[in-house]
Scaffold this motif. Structure first.
Motif, PDB file in Angstrom:
ATOM      1  N   ALA A   1     -26.521  51.123  48.352  1.00  0.00           N
ATOM      2  CA  ALA A   1     -26.855  50.118  49.355  1.00  0.00           C
ATOM      3  C   ALA A   1     -28.339  49.780  49.306  1.00  0.00           C
ATOM      4  O   ALA A   1     -28.728  48.598  49.318  1.00  0.00           O
ATOM      5  N   LEU A   2     -29.174  50.796  49.234  1.00  0.00           N
ATOM      6  CA  LEU A   2     -30.614  50.565  49.198  1.00  0.00           C
ATOM      7  C   LEU A   2     -31.029  49.899  47.893  1.00  0.00           C
ATOM      8  O   LEU A   2     -31.901  49.014  47.884  1.00  0.00           O
ATOM      9  N   ALA A   3     -30.382  50.300  46.783  1.00  0.00           N
ATOM     10  CA  ALA A   3     -30.689  49.676  45.487  1.00  0.00           C
ATOM     11  C   ALA A   3     -30.266  48.213  45.461  1.00  0.00           C
ATOM     12  O   ALA A   3     -30.841  47.406  44.720  1.00  0.00           O
ATOM     13  N   SER A   4     -29.274  47.849  46.276  1.00  0.00           N
ATOM     14  CA  SER A   4     -28.807  46.464  46.325  1.00  0.00           C
ATOM     15  C   SER A   4     -29.699  45.581  47.191  1.00  0.00           C
ATOM     16  O   SER A   4     -29.527  44.366  47.227  1.00  0.00           O
ATOM     17  N   GLY A   5     -30.633  46.205  47.913  1.00  0.00           N
ATOM     18  CA  GLY A   5     -31.565  45.422  48.718  1.00  0.00           C
ATOM     19  C   GLY A   5     -31.528  45.697  50.202  1.00  0.00           C
ATOM     20  O   GLY A   5     -32.303  45.107  50.964  1.00  0.00           O
ATOM     21  N   ALA A   6     -30.633  46.581  50.667  1.00  0.00           N
ATOM     22  CA  ALA A   6     -30.556  46.885  52.096  1.00  0.00           C
ATOM     23  C   ALA A   6     -31.818  47.621  52.538  1.00  0.00           C
ATOM     24  O   ALA A   6     -32.388  48.422  51.790  1.00  0.00           O
ATOM     25  N   SER A   7     -32.235  47.357  53.766  1.00  0.00           N
ATOM     26  CA  SER A   7     -33.422  48.030  54.308  1.00  0.00           C
ATOM     27  C   SER A   7     -33.082  49.391  54.891  1.00  0.00           C
ATOM     28  O   SER A   7     -33.958  50.246  55.036  1.00  0.00           O
ATOM     29  N   GLN A   8     -31.808  49.577  55.224  1.00  0.00           N
ATOM     30  CA  GLN A   8     -31.409  50.807  55.902  1.00  0.00           C
ATOM     31  C   GLN A   8     -29.910  51.032  55.700  1.00  0.00           C
ATOM     32  O   GLN A   8     -29.141  50.081  55.560  1.00  0.00           O
ATOM     33  N   PHE A   9     -29.519  52.312  55.692  1.00  0.00           N
ATOM     34  CA  PHE A   9     -28.114  52.690  55.594  1.00  0.00           C
ATOM     35  C   PHE A   9     -27.781  53.583  56.778  1.00  0.00           C
ATOM     36  O   PHE A   9     -28.444  54.595  57.015  1.00  0.00           O
ATOM     37  N   VAL A  10     -26.783  53.183  57.558  1.00  0.00           N
ATOM     38  CA  VAL A  10     -26.386  53.938  58.741  1.00  0.00           C
ATOM     39  C   VAL A  10     -24.963  54.442  58.542  1.00  0.00           C
ATOM     40  O   VAL A  10     -24.046  53.665  58.275  1.00  0.00           O
ATOM     41  N   LEU A  11     -24.780  55.750  58.674  1.00  0.00           N
ATOM     42  CA  LEU A  11     -23.464  56.384  58.520  1.00  0.00           C
ATOM     43  C   LEU A  11     -23.088  57.067  59.821  1.00  0.00           C
ATOM     44  O   LEU A  11     -23.897  57.797  60.405  1.00  0.00           O
ATOM     45  N   ARG A  12     -21.856  56.848  60.283  1.00  0.00           N
ATOM     46  CA  ARG A  12     -21.352  57.536  61.462  1.00  0.00           C
ATOM     47  C   ARG A  12     -20.016  58.188  61.139  1.00  0.00           C
ATOM     48  O   ARG A  12     -19.141  57.567  60.545  1.00  0.00           O
ATOM     49  N   ASP A  13     -19.871  59.440  61.543  1.00  0.00           N
ATOM     50  CA  ASP A  13     -18.618  60.177  61.363  1.00  0.00           C
ATOM     51  C   ASP A  13     -17.716  59.865  62.555  1.00  0.00           C
ATOM     52  O   ASP A  13     -17.959  60.340  63.669  1.00  0.00           O
ATOM     53  N   LEU A  14     -16.671  59.089  62.322  1.00  0.00           N
ATOM     54  CA  LEU A  14     -15.786  58.635  63.396  1.00  0.00           C
ATOM     55  C   LEU A  14     -14.376  59.212  63.278  1.00  0.00           C
ATOM     56  O   LEU A  14     -13.462  58.752  63.953  1.00  0.00           O
TER      57      LEU A  14
END
Length: 420
Positions: free
Chosen positions: A54-67
């Protein structure tokens, strides 16, 4: 039409080809910051690698939530209470996960000050509606971007070419042949597209990724007991389990015995038909066990009315209306029916079959001393004659009307009932 100005977008990110392409596409076409949001709902995968991509594709941030736990307790257990199945086969795994993901996506946008949301649902699919109805229900002030309705990517070859042009990693095995579209979560494994687009052809056994085929399943049957309390599955073979643990345990057990495969042509919300194959071992076992227990403890009128309400509930979920007043009202009804649904069900699992072999409940409406064909103190068999005569009176009148000459029914003689 000029694009609406947005500054920060939260993208529902799976790490697949399409959502990976969406990251640079949003940056190019909207000039915005992109935050990738991923929900762990039991799909597996390497989340660290997903973040790097995600970051390599240009995203500024990656948010993960365990649901996973929330999915099991707040979405799947209410589904079990309802008994809802879409078009007789589909246990709604993908349809039920989308509002959960979208709800947390909205929350992330609010927490991080984003002004827009984006998803990878196609213009022909159901997911676009499921995501966007949830956005609408929870925060209609956020701008919604659906790249599939805007961009020029139309084929897998287009998507692969776009990814390569933007230095997005593409698996070495990724070709341009027809491939399956898959969706996995705690509840099921879904397969669509590719070879399944030909409804006449049976799915290849290699397509299945979770369950054994009935032919190759274990030759020895498994016996399993499931305990319920107020409609909630609570224990397997006497061992208390959380909702998440319950589903994980029964997925493993059911998969070994070829339980939970469903192949159907379903009616999409947008009006098209689609051919899908689903693997839902735990869901199939729990739905069957819950149905057996309800047959033991619910009265006929409640049981039959509930079955009709379950059809509507399935339709609401499938159509993306989880966050709707009617769904909430139906949940209140279903919850009220579950008070007596406590007891134990024993099932035999064998080569794709679920066979009930035992039922018991302190609230059972079945009593062998009443059901016996012999004499008892509760039901006088002679009383059944009067009941049958009254219950079938409309049939008798109809027959007399048809059989008497000219269709005229002789006037009854009531003189014999006169008192002296």
């Amino acid at each position: 039409m000029p694009k609406k100005a947005v500054h920060k977008v939260v993208l529902a990110y799976s790490g697949g080809l399409d959502t990976s392409n969406i990251v640079p596409w949003l940056i190019e076409n909207y000039g915005c910051e992109v935050i990738c949001f991923t929900a762990d709902i039991g799909q597996g995968g390497e989340f660290n690698q997903m973040e790097e991509k995600a970051l390599a594709s240009g995203a500024s941030q990656f948010v993960l939530r365990d649901l996973k736990a929330e999915f099991a307790e707040s979405y799947l257990y209410p589904l079990i209470h309802s008994g809802a199945v879409y078009e007789g086969k589909y246990l709604l795994g993908t349809a039920l996960a989308r509002p959960l993901i979208a709800a947390h996506q909205v929350a992330v946008a609010q927490e991080l000050g984003a002004d827009a949301l984006a998803h990878g649902g196609t213009g022909k699919g159901n997911d676009q509606v499921r995501f966007e109805l949830t956005y609408m229900a929870l925060d209609p002030t956020l701008t919604v971007i659906s790249p599939w309705r805007e961009w020029d990517i139309r084929t897998r070859a287009d998507a692969l070419a776009y990814a390569r042009a933007h230095n997005i990693p593409v698996p070495a095995t990724a070709g341009e042949k027809r491939v399956y579209s898959r969706d996995r979560n705690l509840w099921h494994y879904a397969h669509e597209g590719g070879p399944l687009e030909e409804a006449w052809d049976a799915p290849d056994e290699e397509m299945y990724l979770l369950s054994a085929s009935p032919e190759n399943a274990l030759d020895k049957a498994a016996y399993v007991t499931l305990d319920f309390n107020n409609g909630n599955p609570t224990a397997v073979d006497g061992e208390a389990l959380s909702p998440l643990e319950m589903i994980q345990r029964l997925n493993s057990l059911g998969a070994m015995h070829g339980i939970g495969r469903a192949d159907l042509v379903e009616s999409r919300l947008v009006g098209l038909k689609s051919h899908g194959v689903y693997e839902t071992p735990a869901g199939t076992i729990l739905t069957a066990a819950h149905r057996e227990l309800e047959s033991l403890v619910l009265d006929k009128d409640t049981l039959h009315f509930k079955a009709g309400a379950a059809l509507k509930y399935a339709e609401l979920i499938y159509n993306g209306l989880w966050f709707s007043p009617l769904r909430e009202s139906l949940d209140a009804f279903f919850d009220s029916t579950q008070t007596p649904v406590s007891g134990t069900i024993r099932l035999k699992l064998y080569k794709g079959n679920i066979i009930p072999v035992g039922r018991k409940s302190p609230n059972s409406l079945y009593r062998d001393e009443y059901a016996t064909f012999g004499l008892d103190d509760v039901y006088d068999q002679q009383e059944s004659q009067g009941f049958t005569n009254v219950f079938g009176l409309h049939l008798k009148v109809r027959a007399l009307n048809r059989l008497t000459p000219g269709g005229k029914i002789p006037k009854p003689d009531f003189t014999r009932f006169k008192r002296d």
